[in-house]
Design a protein around this motif. Structure first.
Motif, short mmCIF file in Angstrom:
data_model
loop_
_atom_site.label_atom_id
_atom_site.label_comp_id
_atom_site.label_asym_id
_atom_site.label_seq_id
_atom_site.Cartn_x
_atom_site.Cartn_y
_atom_site.Cartn_z
N ALA A 1 56.03 29.55 -15.46
CA ALA A 1 57.35 29.09 -15.90
C ALA A 1 57.38 27.57 -15.80
O ALA A 1 56.62 26.97 -15.05
CB ALA A 1 58.45 29.70 -15.04
N SER A 2 58.26 26.97 -16.58
CA SER A 2 58.47 25.52 -16.52
C SER A 2 59.78 25.24 -15.81
O SER A 2 60.71 26.03 -15.89
CB SER A 2 58.52 24.93 -17.93
OG SER A 2 57.29 25.10 -18.58
N PHE A 3 59.83 24.10 -15.10
CA PHE A 3 61.06 23.71 -14.42
C PHE A 3 61.07 22.20 -14.22
O PHE A 3 60.05 21.53 -14.35
CB PHE A 3 61.22 24.45 -13.09
CG PHE A 3 60.21 24.08 -12.03
CD1 PHE A 3 60.52 23.17 -11.04
CD2 PHE A 3 58.95 24.65 -12.03
CE1 PHE A 3 59.59 22.84 -10.06
CE2 PHE A 3 58.02 24.33 -11.05
CZ PHE A 3 58.34 23.41 -10.07
N THR A 4 62.25 21.67 -13.91
CA THR A 4 62.42 20.26 -13.63
C THR A 4 62.83 20.10 -12.18
O THR A 4 63.71 20.80 -11.69
CB THR A 4 63.50 19.64 -14.55
OG1 THR A 4 63.12 19.87 -15.91
CG2 THR A 4 63.65 18.16 -14.31
N GLY B 1 63.93 15.22 -11.65
CA GLY B 1 63.73 14.54 -12.92
C GLY B 1 62.33 14.62 -13.49
O GLY B 1 62.07 14.04 -14.54
N GLU B 2 61.42 15.32 -12.84
CA GLU B 2 60.05 15.45 -13.35
C GLU B 2 59.80 16.88 -13.80
O GLU B 2 60.25 17.83 -13.18
CB GLU B 2 59.04 15.06 -12.27
CG GLU B 2 59.11 13.60 -11.90
CD GLU B 2 57.93 13.17 -11.07
OE1 GLU B 2 56.80 13.18 -11.61
OE2 GLU B 2 58.12 12.85 -9.89
N GLN B 3 59.06 17.01 -14.90
CA GLN B 3 58.74 18.31 -15.48
C GLN B 3 57.53 18.91 -14.76
O GLN B 3 56.52 18.24 -14.58
CB GLN B 3 58.45 18.17 -16.97
CG GLN B 3 58.27 19.47 -17.69
CD GLN B 3 59.55 20.28 -17.79
OE1 GLN B 3 60.64 19.75 -17.79
NE2 GLN B 3 59.41 21.59 -17.88
N TYR B 4 57.66 20.17 -14.35
CA TYR B 4 56.59 20.90 -13.68
C TYR B 4 56.34 22.21 -14.39
O TYR B 4 57.21 22.71 -15.10
CB TYR B 4 56.97 21.26 -12.23
CG TYR B 4 56.88 20.14 -11.25
CD1 TYR B 4 55.77 19.98 -10.45
CD2 TYR B 4 57.93 19.23 -11.11
CE1 TYR B 4 55.68 18.96 -9.52
CE2 TYR B 4 57.86 18.20 -10.18
CZ TYR B 4 56.74 18.07 -9.39
OH TYR B 4 56.66 17.06 -8.48
N GLU B 5 55.19 22.76 -14.14
CA GLU B 5 54.91 24.14 -14.50
C GLU B 5 54.40 24.82 -13.25
O GLU B 5 53.58 24.27 -12.51
CB GLU B 5 53.86 24.25 -15.60
CG GLU B 5 53.54 25.70 -15.87
CD GLU B 5 53.12 26.00 -17.28
OE1 GLU B 5 52.28 26.90 -17.43
OE2 GLU B 5 53.61 25.35 -18.19
N VAL B 6 54.93 26.00 -12.99
CA VAL B 6 54.46 26.79 -11.86
C VAL B 6 53.68 27.97 -12.41
O VAL B 6 54.10 28.62 -13.36
CB VAL B 6 55.62 27.26 -10.94
CG1 VAL B 6 56.62 28.11 -11.67
CG2 VAL B 6 55.08 28.00 -9.72
N ASP B 7 52.50 28.18 -11.87
CA ASP B 7 51.64 29.29 -12.27
C ASP B 7 51.43 30.18 -11.05
O ASP B 7 51.14 29.70 -9.96
CB ASP B 7 50.29 28.79 -12.77
CG ASP B 7 50.41 28.08 -14.10
OD1 ASP B 7 51.00 28.65 -15.03
OD2 ASP B 7 49.92 26.94 -14.21
#
Length: 172
Positions: free
Chosen positions: A95-98, A101-107
């Motif tokens: 999933a993607s999340f902020t 203020g920074e964009q992350y992806e969690v796997d």
């Protein structure tokens, strides 16, 4: 030319995992989560009261450090947070999340516990084994909640046959 390209390859059976994400000129930051199943229940941990996500539940994991593979990051996080060693298995969900203020992806990846003796550091105040139905009622961190559909689909299709959680897990 496209402003955004995305190439993803998953070969989870041999844990060869190549992933490249490019969005404009920025690379995403990555977090990982470990999905551990025992006796038809999933391992979850409650964060301590401090910090942005204090007092909320999560699938254990954390940020991937520079130069670190996802497998190395999961092993490091589980050891730092619970004092246990794990084996890392197949890809489960993402999933993607902020955050700040920074964009992350969690796997998320499946994990198996090598040790059954836990110690909890200051980052968590509790751990437990919960069914998907029980997890839905917990106050989960947003990044992990975004993976619920994928995690529960994977869980359902793993055909977990044991009737209940193992009682062998002992906090130290």
């Amino acid at each position: 030319m496209h402003d955004c390209s995305r190439i993803t390859f998953y070969f989870s059976s041999s844990f060869i995992y190549l992933k490249k994400r490019i969005q404009g000129r920025f690379f995403l930051k990555y977090s990982i989560a470990g999905i551990c199943v025992d006796g038809g229940r999933i391992f979850v941990a409650k964060r301590s009261q401090t910090g942005d996500m204090g007092n909320r539940w999560e699938f254990p994991g954390g940020k991937v450090d520079a130069g670190e593979s996802f497998e190395e990051a999961l092993k490091r996080e589980f050891f730092e947070e619970f004092g246990i060693e794990i084996d890392v298995g197949e890809f489960v969900s993402s999933a993607s999340f902020t955050h700040r203020g920074e964009q992350y992806e969690v796997d998320a990846f499946s994990v198996s516990l090598i040790s059954k003796r836990f110690s909890i550091n200051d980052e968590h105040c509790q751990f437990d084994w919960k069914t998907p139905e029980e997890i839905l009622s917990l106050d989960f961190v947003d990044s992990d909640r975004a993976m619920f559909d994928g995690v529960f689909y994977w869980f359902k299709n793993k055909k977990i046959l044991k009737p209940g959680p193992s009682k062998d897990y002992v906090p130290e």
